[in-house]
Enzyme design. Structure first.
Site, PDB file in Angstrom:
ATOM      1  N   GLY A  97       1.000  -1.203  -0.132  1.00 35.57           N
ATOM      2  CA  GLY A  97       0.009   0.183   0.075  1.00 35.57           C
ATOM      3  C   GLY A  97       0.726   1.176   0.087  1.00 35.57           C
ATOM      4  N   ILE A  98       2.018   1.076   0.465  1.00 36.89           N
ATOM      5  CA  ILE A  98       2.786   2.652   0.181  1.00 36.89           C
ATOM      6  C   ILE A  98       3.549   2.609  -1.186  1.00 36.89           C
ATOM      7  CG2 ILE A  98       3.487   2.502   2.868  1.00 36.89           C
ATOM      8  CD1 ILE A  98       6.417   2.055   2.074  1.00 36.89           C
TER       9      ILE A  98
ATOM     10  N   ARG B 151      -4.230  -7.413  -2.862  1.00 33.89           N
ATOM     11  CA  ARG B 151      -5.534  -8.064  -2.277  1.00 33.89           C
ATOM     12  C   ARG B 151      -6.471  -6.950  -2.296  1.00 33.89           C
ATOM     13  NH1 ARG B 151      -1.431 -10.535   0.460  1.00 33.89           N
ATOM     14  NH2 ARG B 151      -1.132 -12.503   0.186  1.00 33.89           N
TER      15      ARG B 151
ATOM     16  N   ILE C 244       9.292  -5.696  -2.587  1.00 39.02           N
ATOM     17  CA  ILE C 244      10.398  -6.083  -3.383  1.00 39.02           C
ATOM     18  C   ILE C 244      10.954  -5.022  -4.392  1.00 39.02           C
ATOM     19  CG2 ILE C 244       9.932  -8.534  -3.127  1.00 39.02           C
ATOM     20  CD1 ILE C 244       8.960  -8.337  -5.983  1.00 39.02           C
ATOM     21  N   ASP C 245      10.290  -3.726  -4.265  1.00 45.51           N
ATOM     22  CA  ASP C 245      10.495  -2.615  -5.302  1.00 45.51           C
ATOM     23  C   ASP C 245      11.749  -1.687  -4.857  1.00 45.51           C
ATOM     24  OD1 ASP C 245       9.496  -0.977  -3.193  1.00 45.51           O
ATOM     25  OD2 ASP C 245       7.558  -0.782  -4.022  1.00 45.51           O
TER      26      ASP C 245
ATOM     27  N   HIS D  64      10.819 -10.118   1.943  1.00 39.50           N
ATOM     28  CA  HIS D  64      10.326 -11.053   0.830  1.00 39.50           C
ATOM     29  C   HIS D  64      11.263 -10.689  -0.298  1.00 39.50           C
ATOM     30  CE1 HIS D  64       5.877 -10.991   2.615  1.00 39.50           C
ATOM     31  NE2 HIS D  64       6.746 -11.638   3.462  1.00 39.50           N
TER      32      HIS D  64
ATOM     33  N   GLY E   9       0.328   0.544   4.983  1.00 36.18           N
ATOM     34  CA  GLY E   9       0.000  -0.313   3.628  1.00 36.18           C
ATOM     35  C   GLY E   9       0.237  -1.836   3.431  1.00 36.18           C
ATOM     36  N   THR E  10      -0.251  -2.537   4.654  1.00 36.34           N
ATOM     37  CA  THR E  10      -0.291  -3.991   4.491  1.00 36.34           C
ATOM     38  C   THR E  10      -1.449  -4.471   5.036  1.00 36.34           C
ATOM     39  OG1 THR E  10       0.968  -5.848   5.049  1.00 36.34           O
ATOM     40  CG2 THR E  10       1.130  -4.069   6.574  1.00 36.34           C
TER      41      THR E  10
HETATM   42  P1  OAD Z   1      -1.737  -6.600   0.362  1.00 38.28           P
HETATM   43  O1  OAD Z   1      -2.268  -6.227  -1.125  1.00 38.28           O
HETATM   44  O2  OAD Z   1      -2.133  -7.880   0.829  1.00 38.28           O
HETATM   45  O3  OAD Z   1      -2.365  -5.290   1.341  1.00 38.28           O
HETATM   46  C1  OAD Z   1      -2.298  -3.913   0.900  1.00 38.28           C
HETATM   47  C2  OAD Z   1      -3.025  -3.379   1.951  1.00 38.28           C
HETATM   48  O4  OAD Z   1      -2.621  -1.772   1.719  1.00 38.28           O
HETATM   49  C3  OAD Z   1      -4.495  -3.443   1.832  1.00 38.28           C
HETATM   50  O5  OAD Z   1      -4.892  -3.338   3.247  1.00 38.28           O
HETATM   51  C4  OAD Z   1      -4.941  -2.196   1.055  1.00 38.28           C
HETATM   52  O6  OAD Z   1      -6.076  -1.642   1.574  1.00 38.28           O
HETATM   53  C5  OAD Z   1      -4.019  -1.029   1.465  1.00 38.28           C
HETATM   54  N1  OAD Z   1      -3.515   0.128   0.559  1.00 38.28           N
HETATM   55  C6  OAD Z   1      -3.431  -0.216  -0.687  1.00 38.28           C
HETATM   56  N2  OAD Z   1      -3.248   1.071  -1.473  1.00 38.28           N
HETATM   57  C7  OAD Z   1      -2.991   2.104  -0.358  1.00 38.28           C
HETATM   58  C8  OAD Z   1      -2.788   3.296  -0.290  1.00 38.28           C
HETATM   59  N3  OAD Z   1      -2.471   4.118  -1.325  1.00 38.28           N
HETATM   60  N4  OAD Z   1      -2.677   3.841   1.144  1.00 38.28           N
HETATM   61  C9  OAD Z   1      -3.106   3.238   1.977  1.00 38.28           C
HETATM   62  N5  OAD Z   1      -3.481   1.820   2.048  1.00 38.28           N
HETATM   63  C10 OAD Z   1      -3.420   1.178   1.022  1.00 38.28           C
HETATM   64  O7  OAD Z   1      -0.326  -6.306   0.219  1.00 38.28           O
HETATM   65  P2  OAD Z   1       0.578  -6.719   1.465  1.00 38.28           P
HETATM   66  O8  OAD Z   1       0.117  -6.543   2.679  1.00 38.28           O
HETATM   67  O9  OAD Z   1       2.329  -5.939   1.312  1.00 38.28           O
HETATM   68  O10 OAD Z   1       4.286 -11.669  -0.875  1.00 38.28           O
HETATM   69  O11 OAD Z   1       1.229  -8.344   0.982  1.00 38.28           O
HETATM   70  C11 OAD Z   1       1.871  -9.080   1.721  1.00 38.28           C
HETATM   71  C12 OAD Z   1       2.535 -10.127   0.858  1.00 38.28           C
HETATM   72  O12 OAD Z   1       1.642 -10.848   0.061  1.00 38.28           O
HETATM   73  C13 OAD Z   1       3.439  -9.602  -0.259  1.00 38.28           C
HETATM   74  O13 OAD Z   1       4.745  -9.076   0.166  1.00 38.28           O
HETATM   75  C14 OAD Z   1       3.525 -10.392  -1.319  1.00 38.28           C
HETATM   76  C15 OAD Z   1       2.090 -10.902  -1.440  1.00 38.28           C
HETATM   77  O14 OAD Z   1       1.435 -12.123  -1.750  1.00 38.28           O
HETATM   78  C16 OAD Z   1       4.757 -12.448  -1.824  1.00 38.28           C
HETATM   79  O15 OAD Z   1       4.350 -12.540  -2.929  1.00 38.28           O
HETATM   80  C17 OAD Z   1       5.588 -13.367  -1.204  1.00 38.28           C
END
Ligand code: OAD
Length: 334
Positions: A33-34, A44, A116-117, A134, A207-208
């Protein structure tokens, strides 16, 4: 932008404690999300997230694209989408800059990122204060024999959306960037670094969705009584359950602006962000290129052909890679 109620602390109080020097060991935990504001979709989010967009590929389940046992025999989807997700010419967001500013002020104890960016690094968060839980795109190896693979050839593979194969004729395994796939262990330093969480005097989660273990467990390791701030579009994990939690629900950059304002850093942060964005040089080799949706359309046709000849294999995989493993990286910890 709302803060949840039933809390004994708020952003103003936490900011005052940072300004007075009673908070000096901030541990950050970041996720996709960041980086969405930089142009990389998260995973997701219901329609804009990568996993929702992958439906035309008819993968056994969306995370298969990042699952090592799937990549072993079907690396094509990963590379078909690699260019559209590669951070090559993307710029750090205000949230990345905020983390770097915390580091510059000596307030960032450590940053755990699931991304990973490498954008926090581009913004200036020192690498010794960062754990890419990751992995990242900096290096790549054959996933079979682990031989290194040249950067230039990797860049070409990403640009062309083609799978790079090991240069050893006797191996010919698919090359994989050093990102952690489901089914692979986290970096060796993880266990050591997670101890820093218990020593934090503030945790900042941004952002997670906190859906992937073991990183999702990190906020629980913060000592009771120590404030935790969540800046995210939605509630995640157990953030908001403790009296010292503050949830700022909305866009990360807006939440960061709110915090920066309480700290009196608004102008400094904007200026700093500008210099960070200007400092990141574009890589001409990765300019332009198809969008994520175009990449998905292109590979979908190929995948449908492939699935026609390997339905039996797909069924076997679906059984084998049952979804209970989908959200767990490496051996279970904590
Ligand atoms: P997710 O996509 O699971 O979650 C992103 C979160 O950020 C969600 O709760 C969104 O609502 C929120 N979000 C998105 N854009 C935003 C914004 N501009 N401002 C505020 N919030 C925002 O992503 P991660 O939690 O990073 O791993 O996912 C964890 C891991 O799952 C990743 O590292 C990846 C993935 O599968 C691997 O592939 C091994």
């Amino acid at each position: 932008m709302t803060s949840t109620d039933k809390q004994s602390t708020d952003l103003k109080t936490i900011a005052a404690r940072i300004k007075s020097g009673s908070i000096t060991r901030i541990v950050a935990l970041t996720g996709a999300g960041i980086s969405t504001a930089a142009g990389i979709p998260d995973f997701r989010s219901p329609t804009s997230g990568l996993y929702a967009k992958l439906a035309p590929l008819r993968l056994p389940y969306p995370e298969a694209i990042f699952t090592i046992s799937y990549f072993t025999h079907t690396p094509e989807p990963f590379y078909a989408l690699a260019r559209a997700r590669h951070p090559g010419n993307l710029k750090p967001t205000l949230s990345h800059a905020f983390l770097a500013l915390l580091a510059k002020k000596g307030l960032l104890q450590f940053c755990f990122t699931q991304n990973i960016d490498g954008l926090e690094c581009d913004a200036g968060v020192p690498s010794e204060k960062t754990l890419w839980c990751h992995g990242n795109w900096k290096n790549q190896h054959c996933h079979k024999c682990h031989a290194e693979y040249p950067d230039e050839l990797m860049k070409k593979a990403v640009r062309d959306g083609e799978v790079p194969y090991c240069l050893d004729e006797g191996c010919k395994g698919a090359v994989k960037p050093d990102v952690v796939f489901f089914g692979q262990p986290l970096p060796a330093e993880y266990e050591e670094k997670e101890k820093l969480v218990a020593d934090a005097d503030l945790m900042l989660v941004m952002g997670t969705s906190l859906k992937v273990a073991p990183v999702s467990q990190l906020p629980r390791k913060v000592r009771e009584g120590v404030p935790r701030i969540l800046i995210n579009r939605e509630r995640s994990g157990d953030l908001g359950n403790r009296p010292d939690d503050v949830c700022i629900l909305g866009a990360c950059d807006d939440g960061v602006k709110e915090l920066a304002e309480e700290l009196g850093w608004t102008e400094e942060l904007e200026e700093f962000w500008k210099t960070v964005v200007e400092a990141k040089e574009d890589d001409p080799a990765l300019e332009g290129g198809p969008s994520l949706d175009e990449c998905i359309q292109k590979i979908a046709g190929h995948m449908n052909e492939k699935s026609k000849i390997s339905n039996g294999h797909k069924r076997m995989l679906e059984d084998h890679l049952s979804s209970k493993f989908a959200n767990l990286l490496g051996p279970k910890r904590g």
